[in-house]
Design a protein around this motif. Sequence first.
Motif, PDB file in Angstrom:
ATOM      1  N   GLU A   1      -9.553 -24.333  -8.284  1.00 23.48           N
ATOM      2  CA  GLU A   1      -9.223 -23.185  -9.126  1.00 23.48           C
ATOM      3  C   GLU A   1     -10.048 -21.961  -8.740  1.00 23.48           C
ATOM      4  O   GLU A   1      -9.551 -20.833  -8.769  1.00 23.48           O
ATOM      5  CB  GLU A   1      -9.441 -23.536 -10.604  1.00 23.48           C
TER       6      GLU A   1
ATOM      7  N   PRO B   1      -8.373 -16.630 -13.749  1.00 26.00           N
ATOM      8  CA  PRO B   1      -8.640 -18.012 -14.186  1.00 26.00           C
ATOM      9  C   PRO B   1      -7.438 -18.664 -14.855  1.00 26.00           C
ATOM     10  O   PRO B   1      -7.162 -19.846 -14.625  1.00 26.00           O
ATOM     11  CB  PRO B   1      -9.810 -17.848 -15.159  1.00 26.00           C
TER      12      PRO B   1
ATOM     13  N   GLU C   1      -8.596 -18.302  -7.508  1.00 30.26           N
ATOM     14  CA  GLU C   1      -8.917 -17.044  -8.181  1.00 30.26           C
ATOM     15  C   GLU C   1      -9.239 -15.927  -7.186  1.00 30.26           C
ATOM     16  O   GLU C   1      -9.231 -14.748  -7.563  1.00 30.26           O
ATOM     17  CB  GLU C   1     -10.102 -17.255  -9.125  1.00 30.26           C
TER      18      GLU C   1
ATOM     19  N   GLY D   1      -5.353 -21.867 -13.308  1.00 25.47           N
ATOM     20  CA  GLY D   1      -5.187 -23.125 -14.028  1.00 25.47           C
ATOM     21  C   GLY D   1      -3.727 -23.545 -14.080  1.00 25.47           C
ATOM     22  O   GLY D   1      -3.407 -24.741 -13.996  1.00 25.47           O
ATOM     23  N   ARG D   2      -2.809 -22.606 -14.242  1.00 32.52           N
ATOM     24  CA  ARG D   2      -1.387 -22.935 -14.279  1.00 32.52           C
ATOM     25  C   ARG D   2      -0.908 -23.472 -12.915  1.00 32.52           C
ATOM     26  O   ARG D   2      -0.069 -24.369 -12.862  1.00 32.52           O
ATOM     27  CB  ARG D   2      -0.577 -21.705 -14.662  1.00 32.52           C
TER      28      ARG D   2
ATOM     29  N   THR E   1      -2.752 -25.142 -10.675  1.00 28.00           N
ATOM     30  CA  THR E   1      -3.237 -26.514 -10.494  1.00 28.00           C
ATOM     31  C   THR E   1      -2.508 -27.475 -11.427  1.00 28.00           C
ATOM     32  O   THR E   1      -2.253 -28.634 -11.071  1.00 28.00           O
ATOM     33  CB  THR E   1      -4.747 -26.577 -10.742  1.00 28.00           C
ATOM     34  N   ALA E   2      -2.157 -27.004 -12.638  1.00 23.76           N
ATOM     35  CA  ALA E   2      -1.427 -27.867 -13.564  1.00 23.76           C
ATOM     36  C   ALA E   2      -0.030 -28.168 -13.015  1.00 23.76           C
ATOM     37  O   ALA E   2       0.451 -29.314 -13.090  1.00 23.76           O
ATOM     38  CB  ALA E   2      -1.339 -27.198 -14.936  1.00 23.76           C
TER      39      ALA E   2
END
Length: 212
Positions: free
Chosen positions: A159, A170, A163, A174-175, A177-178
């Motif tokens: 992450e 951030p 960025e 995160g979205r 990697t999700a």
Amino acid sequence: MPSPPRPARFDPGRPGLLLLCAVAVIAAGLSAWLTWAGRPDSVPVPAAVLSAVDVPTPIAAPSTGPSAVASPTSVVVAVVGQVVTPGLVTLPLGSRVADAVAAAGGARPDADLSTVNLARVLVDGEQVAVGVPGAPPADGPSAATPDVPALLNLNTATESELEELPGVGPVLAGRITAYREDQGGFTSVDELQEVSGIGPSTFADLQDAVTV
């Protein structure tokens, strides 16, 4: 004792002698005529036949005189800049820039050779600039190449690495990697458009900076 009788001699007399000479002359003339009459007759060759006979044309030998063009065996180049003796130098064909620098007395101790490709083959009439400010960079494998940033792999990036991409904070990192965890990884860069928050403008900034 009486001597035996002598054999009688033939005496043709003057008229008979003339007759014998005439017969000899006639025989000689007849023999000469028969010889001349028995010679083979010469048959004239028509001019058309003579013109039809191909006469081989002599092949001219290649010229070896001064007019023949000789291949160059040397090159003349101008060496300028930070060398001991700048000027024109003559070198054998196939010489390299290093040979030209050496022929000019070598580079000065403070010369910057980073812009000179010493391994390049010389071209006749060129100028070799050694340590001259503003000189174009040397060509060939020895020339320095700018560092090209590596593409970020969407399937292995953290992450914090995401960025660093343009337009990614951030929350968006995160979205990404999700989405990667839910889908089992990205199969193409175009899948970024399926991530919430990545529109056409953001995708245009990211597509040339990432890979899968």
